[in-house]
Design a protein around this motif. Sequence first.
Motif, PDB file in Angstrom:
ATOM      1  N   GLN A  65      14.745  -7.224  -2.279  1.00 43.68           N
ATOM      2  CA  GLN A  65      13.400  -7.045  -2.633  1.00 43.68           C
ATOM      3  C   GLN A  65      12.661  -6.688  -1.227  1.00 43.68           C
ATOM      4  OE1 GLN A  65      12.719 -10.952  -3.972  1.00 43.68           O
ATOM      5  NE2 GLN A  65      14.393 -10.774  -5.372  1.00 43.68           N
ATOM      6  N   VAL A  66      12.066  -5.693  -1.347  1.00 42.91           N
ATOM      7  CA  VAL A  66      11.270  -5.102  -0.189  1.00 42.91           C
ATOM      8  C   VAL A  66       9.738  -5.101  -0.479  1.00 42.91           C
ATOM      9  CG1 VAL A  66      11.865  -2.908  -0.442  1.00 42.91           C
ATOM     10  CG2 VAL A  66      10.968  -3.598   1.921  1.00 42.91           C
ATOM     11  N   THR A  67       8.767  -5.196   0.269  1.00 41.14           N
ATOM     12  CA  THR A  67       7.294  -5.081  -0.096  1.00 41.14           C
ATOM     13  C   THR A  67       6.827  -4.210   1.267  1.00 41.14           C
ATOM     14  OG1 THR A  67       6.872  -7.384  -1.168  1.00 41.14           O
ATOM     15  CG2 THR A  67       5.135  -6.119  -0.221  1.00 41.14           C
ATOM     16  N   LEU A  68       6.363  -3.042   0.744  1.00 43.61           N
ATOM     17  CA  LEU A  68       5.656  -2.082   1.632  1.00 43.61           C
ATOM     18  C   LEU A  68       4.174  -1.997   1.472  1.00 43.61           C
ATOM     19  CD1 LEU A  68       8.565   0.805   0.835  1.00 43.61           C
ATOM     20  CD2 LEU A  68       8.665  -1.063   2.620  1.00 43.61           C
ATOM     21  N   THR A  69       3.763  -1.971   2.835  1.00 44.22           N
ATOM     22  CA  THR A  69       2.288  -1.663   2.708  1.00 44.22           C
ATOM     23  C   THR A  69       2.070  -0.510   3.097  1.00 44.22           C
ATOM     24  OG1 THR A  69       1.888  -4.042   2.710  1.00 44.22           O
ATOM     25  CG2 THR A  69       0.007  -2.864   3.281  1.00 44.22           C
ATOM     26  N   LEU A  70       1.135   0.302   2.686  1.00 43.13           N
ATOM     27  CA  LEU A  70       0.960   1.783   3.036  1.00 43.13           C
ATOM     28  C   LEU A  70      -0.619   2.001   2.994  1.00 43.13           C
ATOM     29  CD1 LEU A  70       3.277   1.913   0.916  1.00 43.13           C
ATOM     30  CD2 LEU A  70       3.205   4.264   1.342  1.00 43.13           C
ATOM     31  N   PRO A  71      -1.204   2.760   3.844  1.00 44.87           N
ATOM     32  CA  PRO A  71      -2.540   3.251   3.924  1.00 44.87           C
ATOM     33  C   PRO A  71      -2.895   4.124   2.665  1.00 44.87           C
ATOM     34  CG  PRO A  71      -1.523   4.574   5.559  1.00 44.87           C
ATOM     35  CD  PRO A  71      -0.376   3.531   4.991  1.00 44.87           C
ATOM     36  N   LEU A  72      -4.048   3.843   2.301  1.00 42.00           N
ATOM     37  CA  LEU A  72      -4.336   4.717   0.646  1.00 42.00           C
ATOM     38  C   LEU A  72      -4.924   5.846   1.391  1.00 42.00           C
ATOM     39  CD1 LEU A  72      -4.821   4.930  -2.269  1.00 42.00           C
ATOM     40  CD2 LEU A  72      -6.815   3.496  -2.078  1.00 42.00           C
ATOM     41  N   LYS A  73      -4.290   6.995   1.319  1.00 40.48           N
ATOM     42  CA  LYS A  73      -4.850   8.396   1.612  1.00 40.48           C
ATOM     43  C   LYS A  73      -4.366   9.540   0.837  1.00 40.48           C
ATOM     44  CE  LYS A  73      -0.911   8.683   4.915  1.00 40.48           C
ATOM     45  NZ  LYS A  73      -0.734   9.076   6.266  1.00 40.48           N
ATOM     46  N   GLY A  74      -4.874  10.503   1.056  1.00 36.18           N
ATOM     47  CA  GLY A  74      -4.550  12.057   0.233  1.00 36.18           C
ATOM     48  C   GLY A  74      -3.283  12.570   1.164  1.00 36.18           C
ATOM     49  N   ALA A 136      15.428   0.881  -7.516  1.00 39.81           N
ATOM     50  CA  ALA A 136      14.509   0.101  -7.298  1.00 39.81           C
ATOM     51  C   ALA A 136      13.243   0.395  -8.093  1.00 39.81           C
ATOM     52  CB  ALA A 136      13.865   0.360  -5.812  1.00 39.81           C
ATOM     53  N   ARG A 137      12.622  -0.562  -8.838  1.00 38.86           N
ATOM     54  CA  ARG A 137      11.396  -0.681  -9.382  1.00 38.86           C
ATOM     55  C   ARG A 137      10.539  -1.567  -9.056  1.00 38.86           C
ATOM     56  NH1 ARG A 137      14.936   0.598 -14.792  1.00 38.86           N
ATOM     57  NH2 ARG A 137      14.622   3.001 -14.824  1.00 38.86           N
ATOM     58  N   GLY A 138       9.211  -1.603  -9.321  1.00 40.59           N
ATOM     59  CA  GLY A 138       8.296  -2.524  -8.748  1.00 40.59           C
ATOM     60  C   GLY A 138       6.717  -2.596  -9.234  1.00 40.59           C
ATOM     61  N   THR A 139       6.120  -3.183  -8.587  1.00 37.52           N
ATOM     62  CA  THR A 139       4.513  -3.333  -9.040  1.00 37.52           C
ATOM     63  C   THR A 139       3.661  -3.116  -7.722  1.00 37.52           C
ATOM     64  OG1 THR A 139       3.014  -4.966 -10.212  1.00 37.52           O
ATOM     65  CG2 THR A 139       4.463  -5.895  -8.409  1.00 37.52           C
ATOM     66  N   ALA A 140       2.465  -2.425  -8.174  1.00 37.97           N
ATOM     67  CA  ALA A 140       1.690  -1.953  -6.985  1.00 37.97           C
ATOM     68  C   ALA A 140       0.446  -2.764  -6.831  1.00 37.97           C
ATOM     69  CB  ALA A 140       1.207  -0.782  -7.151  1.00 37.97           C
ATOM     70  N   THR A 141      -0.252  -3.262  -5.766  1.00 29.06           N
ATOM     71  CA  THR A 141      -1.784  -3.834  -5.440  1.00 29.06           C
ATOM     72  C   THR A 141      -2.481  -2.725  -4.868  1.00 29.06           C
ATOM     73  OG1 THR A 141      -0.491  -6.070  -5.793  1.00 29.06           O
ATOM     74  CG2 THR A 141      -2.772  -5.730  -4.547  1.00 29.06           C
ATOM     75  N   PHE A 142      -3.791  -2.536  -5.097  1.00 28.72           N
ATOM     76  CA  PHE A 142      -4.728  -1.632  -4.415  1.00 28.72           C
ATOM     77  C   PHE A 142      -5.989  -2.580  -3.869  1.00 28.72           C
ATOM     78  CE2 PHE A 142      -2.524   0.539  -7.726  1.00 28.72           C
ATOM     79  CZ  PHE A 142      -2.038   1.920  -7.209  1.00 28.72           C
ATOM     80  N   ASN A 143      -6.098  -2.192  -2.642  1.00 29.17           N
ATOM     81  CA  ASN A 143      -7.098  -3.000  -1.711  1.00 29.17           C
ATOM     82  C   ASN A 143      -8.049  -2.206  -1.144  1.00 29.17           C
ATOM     83  OD1 ASN A 143      -6.935  -5.987  -2.210  1.00 29.17           O
ATOM     84  ND2 ASN A 143      -4.829  -5.566  -1.706  1.00 29.17           N
ATOM     85  N   THR A 151      -5.763   0.008   1.245  1.00 30.25           N
ATOM     86  CA  THR A 151      -4.229  -0.064   1.383  1.00 30.25           C
ATOM     87  C   THR A 151      -3.738  -0.050   0.061  1.00 30.25           C
ATOM     88  OG1 THR A 151      -4.380  -2.351   1.319  1.00 30.25           O
ATOM     89  CG2 THR A 151      -4.258  -1.167   3.495  1.00 30.25           C
ATOM     90  N   ILE A 152      -2.407   0.242  -0.044  1.00 28.01           N
ATOM     91  CA  ILE A 152      -1.376   0.078  -1.259  1.00 28.01           C
ATOM     92  C   ILE A 152      -0.235  -0.868  -0.744  1.00 28.01           C
ATOM     93  CG2 ILE A 152      -0.235   1.080  -3.252  1.00 28.01           C
ATOM     94  CD1 ILE A 152      -1.591   3.664  -2.453  1.00 28.01           C
ATOM     95  N   GLU A 153       0.002  -1.976  -1.612  1.00 29.29           N
ATOM     96  CA  GLU A 153       1.219  -2.669  -1.365  1.00 29.29           C
ATOM     97  C   GLU A 153       2.146  -2.608  -2.637  1.00 29.29           C
ATOM     98  OE1 GLU A 153       0.793  -7.011   0.174  1.00 29.29           O
ATOM     99  OE2 GLU A 153       1.445  -7.355  -1.805  1.00 29.29           O
ATOM    100  N   ILE A 154       3.124  -2.302  -2.318  1.00 30.85           N
ATOM    101  CA  ILE A 154       4.138  -2.134  -3.321  1.00 30.85           C
ATOM    102  C   ILE A 154       5.355  -3.080  -3.095  1.00 30.85           C
ATOM    103  CG2 ILE A 154       5.858  -0.409  -4.343  1.00 30.85           C
ATOM    104  CD1 ILE A 154       2.987   0.588  -4.497  1.00 30.85           C
ATOM    105  N   ALA A 155       5.600  -3.902  -4.352  1.00 30.28           N
ATOM    106  CA  ALA A 155       6.875  -4.852  -4.168  1.00 30.28           C
ATOM    107  C   ALA A 155       7.820  -4.259  -4.945  1.00 30.28           C
ATOM    108  CB  ALA A 155       6.290  -6.273  -4.610  1.00 30.28           C
ATOM    109  N   LEU A 156       9.023  -4.067  -4.447  1.00 31.96           N
ATOM    110  CA  LEU A 156      10.140  -3.466  -5.050  1.00 31.96           C
ATOM    111  C   LEU A 156      11.355  -4.219  -5.197  1.00 31.96           C
ATOM    112  CD1 LEU A 156       9.969  -0.055  -3.100  1.00 31.96           C
ATOM    113  CD2 LEU A 156       9.285  -0.265  -5.622  1.00 31.96           C
ATOM    114  N   THR A 157      12.125  -4.273  -6.270  1.00 31.35           N
ATOM    115  CA  THR A 157      13.436  -4.842  -6.439  1.00 31.35           C
ATOM    116  C   THR A 157      14.388  -3.989  -6.793  1.00 31.35           C
ATOM    117  OG1 THR A 157      12.389  -7.027  -7.343  1.00 31.35           O
ATOM    118  CG2 THR A 157      14.787  -6.732  -8.000  1.00 31.35           C
ATOM    119  N   GLY A 158      15.516  -3.931  -5.908  1.00 30.64           N
ATOM    120  CA  GLY A 158      16.666  -2.973  -6.309  1.00 30.64           C
ATOM    121  C   GLY A 158      18.090  -3.783  -6.053  1.00 30.64           C
ATOM    122  N   ALA A 159      19.015  -2.835  -6.117  1.00 23.81           N
ATOM    123  CA  ALA A 159      20.345  -3.165  -5.874  1.00 23.81           C
ATOM    124  C   ALA A 159      20.619  -3.656  -4.385  1.00 23.81           C
ATOM    125  CB  ALA A 159      21.364  -2.238  -6.415  1.00 23.81           C
ATOM    126  N   TYR A 160      21.587  -4.899  -4.064  1.00 19.99           N
ATOM    127  CA  TYR A 160      21.798  -5.067  -2.816  1.00 19.99           C
ATOM    128  C   TYR A 160      22.821  -4.351  -2.425  1.00 19.99           C
ATOM    129  CZ  TYR A 160      24.287  -7.700   0.931  1.00 19.99           C
ATOM    130  OH  TYR A 160      24.998  -7.885   2.017  1.00 19.99           O
TER     131      TYR A 160
END
Length: 313
Positions: A65-74, A136-143, A151-160
Amino acid sequence: MLTRKTFALVKIESEYGVDPGLTIDDMLALTNASGTRYGGNTTDRTRMRPTLGGFAQINTGPNAQVTLTLPLKGAGAPGDVPECGALLRACGHSETITADDGEGAGKVVYQPVSGGFESATVYWITDYMVQRITGARGTATFNLTAGSDPTIEIALTGAYKRPEAFSLDGEYEELITEITVNKQNTSDFSVHGYEGCGQSLSLTQNNTVTWRNLINCEGAHITDRQSTGQVNIEAPDLATKDYFAVVESHQQVKKGEIALVHGTEPGNIFEFNAPAVQLSSISDQDQDGYVHWQMDARFLPVNGDDEYTLTFR
């Protein structure tokens, strides 16, 4: 290894769980990355014996499981796919691209879907170590908060897969950067028809992501979505906008639109629209000596898979 030397590559898979091979072109601009490199359901291997003591614990469905936080931009140009595009698709969104006609009409639109979910491969890299997470599939949070970068925060779960040594060829160049949420950059913020002094808007997609490890079957599955969030605005007088009449649900549920536009330059404009939002509570917040109302929001569908729309243009 140094924490600061952490980055990630992401790419949509054409076949579930099969690494499509990632390069420097798939690199993301991250503000944070964290997670569990080896996790999963566990069970104790119990034994009856003449002494007390613990039992070995067995992982019955290893995953990462990995959570990636990115800037919200074009993406820099209308109609170009933003860096977060692959991640949004892996979080159960459709992607609709309208090519630019030379007059700024290009755009990329994301909406939630209820089936046909795509998946992504993630290379989670720290210093010279990579963990390749497939399926990996996940869920997103926008702030979006005034005075801060969105920001966009993406929490993903995938194969080890066991991490290994890694080196990346080429250099990453960030073509465009995010812009701060404020009066100059953010406009058309309305909550149930009222355009007030806005402090923040958040949306949590709330996908239910389940890792299943069965006979002949292993993978991350999106099984539900109930999107919620919060909105914070300066409290208007009741004659201007009576939000108490809006949130009261003991007799009737009232739904209304929340909309926002962030950015002014084509290629770096983000639009958010949710047509049927139920505001479910009001809490007092002090902001610079002014009373603000923080309201919980439930993003409801109208015809299905239309709780909200994300547009990059």
